[in-house]
Design an enzyme around this catalytic site. Structure first.
Site, PDB file in Angstrom:
ATOM      1  N   GLU A   1     -22.646   8.271  21.184  1.00  0.00           N
ATOM      2  CA  GLU A   1     -21.290   7.762  21.451  1.00  0.00           C
ATOM      3  C   GLU A   1     -21.285   6.808  22.638  1.00  0.00           C
ATOM      4  O   GLU A   1     -20.609   5.775  22.611  1.00  0.00           O
ATOM      5  CB  GLU A   1     -20.315   8.922  21.690  1.00  0.00           C
ATOM      6  CG  GLU A   1     -20.092   9.835  20.474  1.00  0.00           C
ATOM      7  CD  GLU A   1     -19.701   9.064  19.218  1.00  0.00           C
ATOM      8  OE1 GLU A   1     -19.048   8.016  19.325  1.00  0.00           O
ATOM      9  OE2 GLU A   1     -20.074   9.518  18.113  1.00  0.00           O
ATOM     10  N   PRO A  26       0.824  -1.211   0.000  1.00  0.00           N
ATOM     11  CA  PRO A  26       0.000   0.000   0.000  1.00  0.00           C
ATOM     12  C   PRO A  26       0.864   1.269   0.000  1.00  0.00           C
ATOM     13  O   PRO A  26       2.053   1.196   0.306  1.00  0.00           O
ATOM     14  CB  PRO A  26      -0.807  -0.099   1.297  1.00  0.00           C
ATOM     15  CG  PRO A  26      -0.354  -1.308   1.996  1.00  0.00           C
ATOM     16  CD  PRO A  26       0.684  -2.001   1.207  1.00  0.00           C
ATOM     17  N   PRO A  27       0.280   2.407  -0.338  1.00  0.00           N
ATOM     18  CA  PRO A  27       1.048   3.653  -0.383  1.00  0.00           C
ATOM     19  C   PRO A  27       1.621   4.004   0.995  1.00  0.00           C
ATOM     20  O   PRO A  27       0.998   3.716   2.013  1.00  0.00           O
ATOM     21  CB  PRO A  27       0.013   4.702  -0.789  1.00  0.00           C
ATOM     22  CG  PRO A  27      -1.152   3.952  -1.298  1.00  0.00           C
ATOM     23  CD  PRO A  27      -1.125   2.596  -0.698  1.00  0.00           C
TER      24      PRO A  27
HETATM   25  P1  ADP Z   1       5.979   4.502  -0.690  1.00  0.00           P
HETATM   26  O1  ADP Z   1       7.041   4.623  -1.714  1.00  0.00           O
HETATM   27  O2  ADP Z   1       5.785   3.099  -0.203  1.00  0.00           O
HETATM   28  O3  ADP Z   1       4.670   5.124  -1.050  1.00  0.00           O
HETATM   29  P2  ADP Z   1       7.758   6.162   0.792  1.00  0.00           P
HETATM   30  O4  ADP Z   1       8.961   5.306   0.795  1.00  0.00           O
HETATM   31  O5  ADP Z   1       7.736   7.287  -0.175  1.00  0.00           O
HETATM   32  O6  ADP Z   1       6.444   5.292   0.602  1.00  0.00           O
HETATM   33  O7  ADP Z   1       7.522   6.704   2.262  1.00  0.00           O
HETATM   34  C1  ADP Z   1       7.040   7.984   2.532  1.00  0.00           C
HETATM   35  C2  ADP Z   1       7.546   8.466   3.866  1.00  0.00           C
HETATM   36  O8  ADP Z   1       6.972   7.708   4.913  1.00  0.00           O
HETATM   37  C3  ADP Z   1       9.023   8.307   4.038  1.00  0.00           C
HETATM   38  O9  ADP Z   1       9.697   9.436   3.597  1.00  0.00           O
HETATM   39  C4  ADP Z   1       9.193   8.102   5.534  1.00  0.00           C
HETATM   40  O10 ADP Z   1       9.279   9.346   6.191  1.00  0.00           O
HETATM   41  C5  ADP Z   1       7.901   7.452   5.945  1.00  0.00           C
HETATM   42  N1  ADP Z   1       8.033   6.002   6.072  1.00  0.00           N
HETATM   43  C6  ADP Z   1       7.318   5.087   5.390  1.00  0.00           C
HETATM   44  N2  ADP Z   1       7.644   3.838   5.761  1.00  0.00           N
HETATM   45  C7  ADP Z   1       8.593   3.952   6.689  1.00  0.00           C
HETATM   46  C8  ADP Z   1       9.337   2.997   7.458  1.00  0.00           C
HETATM   47  N3  ADP Z   1       9.153   1.681   7.310  1.00  0.00           N
HETATM   48  N4  ADP Z   1      10.252   3.469   8.335  1.00  0.00           N
HETATM   49  C9  ADP Z   1      10.430   4.786   8.483  1.00  0.00           C
HETATM   50  N5  ADP Z   1       9.774   5.727   7.791  1.00  0.00           N
HETATM   51  C10 ADP Z   1       8.853   5.330   6.905  1.00  0.00           C
HETATM   52 ZN    ZN Z   2     -21.608   6.282  15.517  1.00  0.00          ZN
END
Ligand code: ADP
Ligand code: ZN
Length: 605
Positions: free
Chosen positions: A429, A208-209
């Site tokens: 709630e 996932p993103p």
């Molecule tokens: P993707 O390419 O999977 O969409 P990115 O590598 O661009 O994600 O990650 C975006 C940001 O999220 C990174 O710059 C970092 O700050 C943070 N991040 C994501 N995963 C991690 C991780 N496993 N450890 C530390 N930071 C992370």
């Molecule tokens: Zn509710």
């Protein structure tokens, strides 16, 4: 990769400009340039020039009462006033002057050549150059190839400039382990050659993103200390057919020159989508993909170029791309689990000042389902909050609030609920919380609040699990559905009427009960048959039905029955505990935000 591109102007725009310039030139500039500068002289000079035979052409303009004439070489034009001089014509004739009627309009042949031939050519060349420069910029920069098209603008990162290491990527241990081999290979390729083992040419990072795919790719380059070429799949897709392919070629050429190196293609699904046989498909994308496939076949194994690509839609990739010899290794980069979340929080917390009371484990538990990028964002939100309130370090409260900001948006400072609405939200709630608390197998209540948020939520009940759950039993899901219906049930029990406040609950409850029946095999009738399949696992998990229309009708009936049963259970729980419901709702109404402990003390009183 975050440069802002100016909107492209259509080609017709330039043609219109060219035509406008030419028209302006012809109507305004030409007549002005054709008129020669005229010098005023006195009559005496004219007479003496006539006598010396220094006059080339002459024109007597009797209406304007003036004489216009040129010198012998036809270079300069003069004019003078007319006098009463009867045999002037004869004398002019004797001196050899030619009589003419259009001296002013005439110009020197050299100038006329310049204006009619050279100038337009210069203008055309100028515009042509400008336009081809524009096209080059569209094509992405430099201009070494013919017309400068098709040059890749891959960004090269070397270790020193980025410096990301595996230790910066928290959690994701399996992915790191998988990629360590690549690093080892880049350090010591001979070890592998001796045995005859070859590295996969392409490795696909799927997940996932925001889970750190880009980071991992950079970390591989950082650990191996090799150049890192990075490009996004969408950057290959260009306006003109064939340009994307040229870019691919250029990228690989650069990479081979710099080997050993890492080439990273982000969002590869932008070019690697399944090719379909339909007419009028996307030619440009297909050509680009074909070029990529050809290039991947073209370089030998062990050439030192390692291709990494990231995608969150692996199911949409063309099978040709994932077959052995191309992107044949797949490294899953999943959402972090509890331990992973805690580690990611630790990594990012190193960059900010943290108060001693902070418990990152608890934050990690509260942020279940968050991606690495979201966690990084939460830490930053907390730091911003600390600065806003003038503190020198980030406290636990900052972090907890920032989770809520990421989940539900900022607090709406000026949303004014009427007393009645506030009362309804309180009951709603508490209804959720009470139903949750009265059932076994449901996560303890952490916090209840009726402060409206910018996301539109008027309040919410936060439940936090003790540890990490990988499996959910049928009872747990049913209890969850009952908890979701608890809000609406409370409104019914207390007010005898219902509000719109439950729409999100309804959506979630429906989704869960549908999944129980169509995907988890939790209904008696359908047994272990999949009625739905998930189409994009990493992006929201959309599903598509895989059954007949009659079955669909039956599924719908069962979904309704399931939710109804749980709704009734919730109603029953709340009716039985009516007194506690009133007491708790009143308390929440007054305090607006209460903790799980406060809730439990009142409940157990
Ligand atoms: P993707 O390419 O999977 O969409 P990115 O590598 O661009 O994600 O990650 C975006 C940001 O999220 C990174 O710059 C970092 O700050 C943070 N991040 C994501 N995963 C991690 C991780 N496993 N450890 C530390 N930071 C992370
Ligand atoms: Zn509710």
């Amino acid at each position: 990769m975050n440069e802002v591109k100016r909107p492209k102007k259509p080609l017709i725009y330039y043609y219109v400009i060219v035509i406008l310039i030419l028209m302006l030139f012809n109507f305004l500039a030409m007549p002005w340039l054709m008129q020669r500068q005229i010098q005023q002289v006195d009559y005496g000079t004219f007479i003496s020039m006539t006598e010396e035979g220094d006059i080339g052409q002459v024109e007597i303009q009797s209406q304007d009462n003036q004489i216009v004439f040129t010198d012998k070489d036809n270079k300069n034009v003069y004019k003078t006033g007319m006098m009463d001089d009867p045999d002037l014509t004869q004398r002019l004739y004797d001196s050899g002057a030619k009589f003419s009627s259009e001296i002013i309009e005439q110009m020197s042949p050299w100038l006329s050549f310049l204006l009619t031939w050279i100038l337009p050519i210069i203008i055309f060349i100028g515009i042509g150059q400008y336009m081809s420069k524009k096209l080059m910029q569209r094509a992405g920069g430099a201009n070494s190839m013919a017309f400068g098209m098709g040059k890749s603008n891959a960004k090269v990162y070397v270790k020193s400039s980025e410096g990301i290491r595996f230790s910066d990527v928290a959690g994701e241990d399996e992915a790191k382990e998988n990629l360590t081999e690549i690093v080892d290979y880049l350090h010591n390729p001979n070890k592998y050659k001796e045995v005859g083992a070859s590295m996969p040419k392409g490795i696909l990072l799927v997940g996932p993103p925001g889970t750190g795919k880009t980071m991992l790719a950079k970390a591989v380059a950082g650990e191996a200390n090799v150049p890192f070429f990075s490009m996004s799949g969408s950057e290959f897709v260009e306006m003109f057919v064939g340009m994307g392919a040229a870019k691919v070629r250029d990228l690989f050429q650069q990479a081979k020159e710099k080997a050993p190196c890492i080439v990273f293609i982000d969002e590869i699904d932008a070019i690697g989508k399944k090719r379909e046989g339909q007419i009028g498909g996307n030619d440009e994308r297909e050509q680009t993909l074909n070029q990529l496939l050809t290039e991947m076949d073209g370089f030998e194994e062990n050439s030192g170029v390692i291709l990494l690509a990231a995608t969150n839609r692996p199911e949409s990739l063309d099978p040709a791309l994932t077959r052995p010899g191309r992107f044949d290794r797949r490294v899953p980069v999943e959402l972090p689990d509890l331990k992973g979340r805690e580690e990611i929080l630790k990594v990012h917390a190193r960059k900010i000042k943290i108060a001693p009371d902070v418990d990152l484990y608890k934050i990690a538990r509260m942020a279940s389902g968050a991606s690495g990028a979201e966690l990084a964002n939460m830490i930053n939100e907390a730091a911003l909050r600390a600065v806003r309130s003038g503190r020198k370090s980030v406290t636990q409260a900052d972090l907890e609030e920032s989770i809520e900001v990421v989940i539900a948006g900022y607090q709406k400072k000026n949303a004014i609920l009427t007393d009645k609405e506030k009362m309804i939200v309180s009951y709603h709630e508490i209804g959720h919380a009470l139903v949750a608390a009265m059932q076994s197998h449901s996560a303890p209540v952490q916090k209840i609040t009726i402060v409206p948020r910018t996301s539109g939520a008027l309040g919410y009940t936060m439940q936090v699990d003790e540890g990490e759950h990988y499996l959910m039993s049928k009872e747990e899901i049913e209890n969850k559905i009952a908890t979701l219906t608890g809000g609406r049930a409370a409104e019914e029990v207390v007010l005898g009427s219902v509000t719109t406040g439950a729409s999100n609950d309804i959506e979630q409850a429906t989704k869960l009960s549908r999944a129980m029946i169509t995907r988890y095999g939790m209904s008696e009738e359908f047994d272990m048959v999949a009625m739905e399949t998930v189409t994009n696992q990493y992006l929201g998990g959309d599903t598509s039905l895989a059954c007949s229309a009659e079955t669909q009708r039956e599924i719908d009936k069962q979904v309704v029955a399931l939710v109804k049963k749980q709704h009734e259970k919730a109603l029953q729980i709340l009716t039985e505990n009516r007194q506690k419901l009133d007491e708790l709702a009143k308390y929440l109404y007054e305090k607006e935000t209460i903790t799980g402990e406060e809730f439990m003390t009142i409940l157990n009183r």
